[in-house]
Design an enzyme around this catalytic site. Structure first.
Site, PDB file in Angstrom:
ATOM      1  N   GLU A 232       0.831  -1.200   0.000  1.00 52.90           N
ATOM      2  CA  GLU A 232       0.000   0.000   0.000  1.00 52.90           C
ATOM      3  C   GLU A 232       0.871   1.259   0.000  1.00 52.90           C
ATOM      4  O   GLU A 232       1.869   1.337   0.710  1.00 52.90           O
ATOM      5  CB  GLU A 232      -0.893  -0.034   1.246  1.00 52.90           C
ATOM      6  CG  GLU A 232      -1.919   1.071   1.307  1.00 52.90           C
ATOM      7  CD  GLU A 232      -2.826   0.952   2.536  1.00 52.90           C
ATOM      8  OE1 GLU A 232      -3.923   1.531   2.504  1.00 52.90           O
ATOM      9  OE2 GLU A 232      -2.432   0.277   3.512  1.00 52.90           O
TER      10      GLU A 232
ATOM     11  N   LYS B 226      -9.523   2.379  -3.120  1.00 51.09           N
ATOM     12  CA  LYS B 226      -9.918   1.738  -1.860  1.00 51.09           C
ATOM     13  C   LYS B 226     -11.295   2.237  -1.412  1.00 51.09           C
ATOM     14  O   LYS B 226     -11.523   3.447  -1.293  1.00 51.09           O
ATOM     15  CB  LYS B 226      -8.851   2.048  -0.813  1.00 51.09           C
ATOM     16  CG  LYS B 226      -9.048   1.418   0.551  1.00 51.09           C
ATOM     17  CD  LYS B 226      -7.819   1.744   1.405  1.00 51.09           C
ATOM     18  CE  LYS B 226      -7.870   1.120   2.788  1.00 51.09           C
ATOM     19  NZ  LYS B 226      -6.620   1.407   3.533  1.00 51.09           N
TER      20      LYS B 226
ATOM     21  N   CYS C 147      -5.855  -3.205   1.720  1.00 47.95           N
ATOM     22  CA  CYS C 147      -5.694  -3.177   3.176  1.00 47.95           C
ATOM     23  C   CYS C 147      -7.010  -3.341   3.929  1.00 47.95           C
ATOM     24  O   CYS C 147      -7.577  -4.427   3.957  1.00 47.95           O
ATOM     25  CB  CYS C 147      -4.956  -1.906   3.595  1.00 47.95           C
ATOM     26  SG  CYS C 147      -4.293  -1.984   5.286  1.00 47.95           S
TER      27      CYS C 147
END
Length: 280
Positions: free
Chosen positions: A44, A118, A155
């Site tokens: 990330e 994300k 994540c």
């Protein structure tokens, strides 16, 4: 003949500046290519520290456009050089005030295929991401690459089963999950959630975590990156929990169809009964 894809991932320590961090990942990619890898993914916001340990406006400086920013352009050159597909997670600025936690996907010929933003943005101690990022708004794209159909989930997303399932419904064979998670928060979940997602959705997952401590907080990123197959089994050893590592693993994509025929989870879904899941 088996449909085997040699895939790679990198868990890395922060070098202190973007130039050396990108250069280090370029060398890892070249080594992966020498070892026969055809796809590689990074952690990330790979070209920056995990600055979300604090809430300070100075860290907007890490943001750049996608795909026209310097890092993605450089990774396109690297893809052409190595002949690998590359998953490139960066801090994206779309326009003034519009920032996203993003991963660009670049094909083996250097062409830009698109990006994932994300969806689920945490705001807890050590992970102050809502200060920086808007929630993703591009859905769950799956990219047709030189090695197969590849998706990305970033994540904190991994805690939400809905996106994993949508990636499967969209045809993913391999999902990269670039992350930055620390030892005291969720280490016991790390070897549980992604294998469970691989089983439930019957595809391969590449789980990537940072490693080490950085200057903006106390988070102890514990590495232990891995590949997991559609039966929930680790492909080879899990990476170190202490040091930087390049993993290269052979993924037998024929296993996907074998498992889907045997377990038939997609056949037995009941979307007609799931309406309540999407009610606010």
């Amino acid at each position: 003949m088996a449909n085997v894809v040699r895939a790679a991932l990198v868990q890395a320590t922060w070098t202190g500046d973007t130039e050396s961090m990108v250069a280090k990942h370029e060398e890892h990619a070249r080594e992966a290519a020498r070892r026969g890898a055809r796809i590689i993914g990074f952690q990330e916001v790979f070209n920056a520290p995990y600055f979300c340990q604090v809430q300070e406006p100075e860290h907007y400086r890490w943001a750049e456009p996608v795909p026209d920013g310097p890092t993605v352009r450089r990774m396109r050159d690297l893809a052409r050089e190595t002949g690998m597909v590359i998953v490139v997670p960066v801090f994206e600025v779309e326009q003034s005030g519009f920032y996203y936690n993003t991963a660009a996907v670049i094909d083996a010929d250097g062409s830009y295929l698109g990006k994932y933003r994300k969806h689920h943005i945490p705001q807890v101690k050590g992970f102050w991401e809502k200060y920086y990022f808007k929630p993703g708004n591009l859905g769950w794209p799956v990219f047709d690459t030189a090695v197969g159909r590849v998706g990305v989930y970033i994540c904190y997303d991994r805690h939400f089963p809905e996106g994993w399932r949508q990636l499967g419904l969209n045809g993913a064979q391999l999902v990269y999950n670039p992350s930055a998670t620390h030892r005291g928060l969720s280490a016991y979940l790390w070897r549980l959630e992604q294998p469970a997602a691989a089983v439930a959705n019957e595809y391969f997952v590449a789980a990537i975590n940072r490693v080490g401590q950085e200057e903006y907080g106390d988070n102890d990123f514990y590495g232990t990156s891995y590949f997991v197959d559609p039966r929930g089994r680790f492909v080879g050893d899990v990476a170190s929990d202490q040091g930087e590592e390049l993993l290269v693993r052979d993924l037998d994509f024929d296993l996907i169809e074998e498992v889907r025929q045997q377990w038939a989870f997609y056949r037995d879904r009941r979307p007609d009964a799931y309406e309540g899941l999407v009610q606010p």
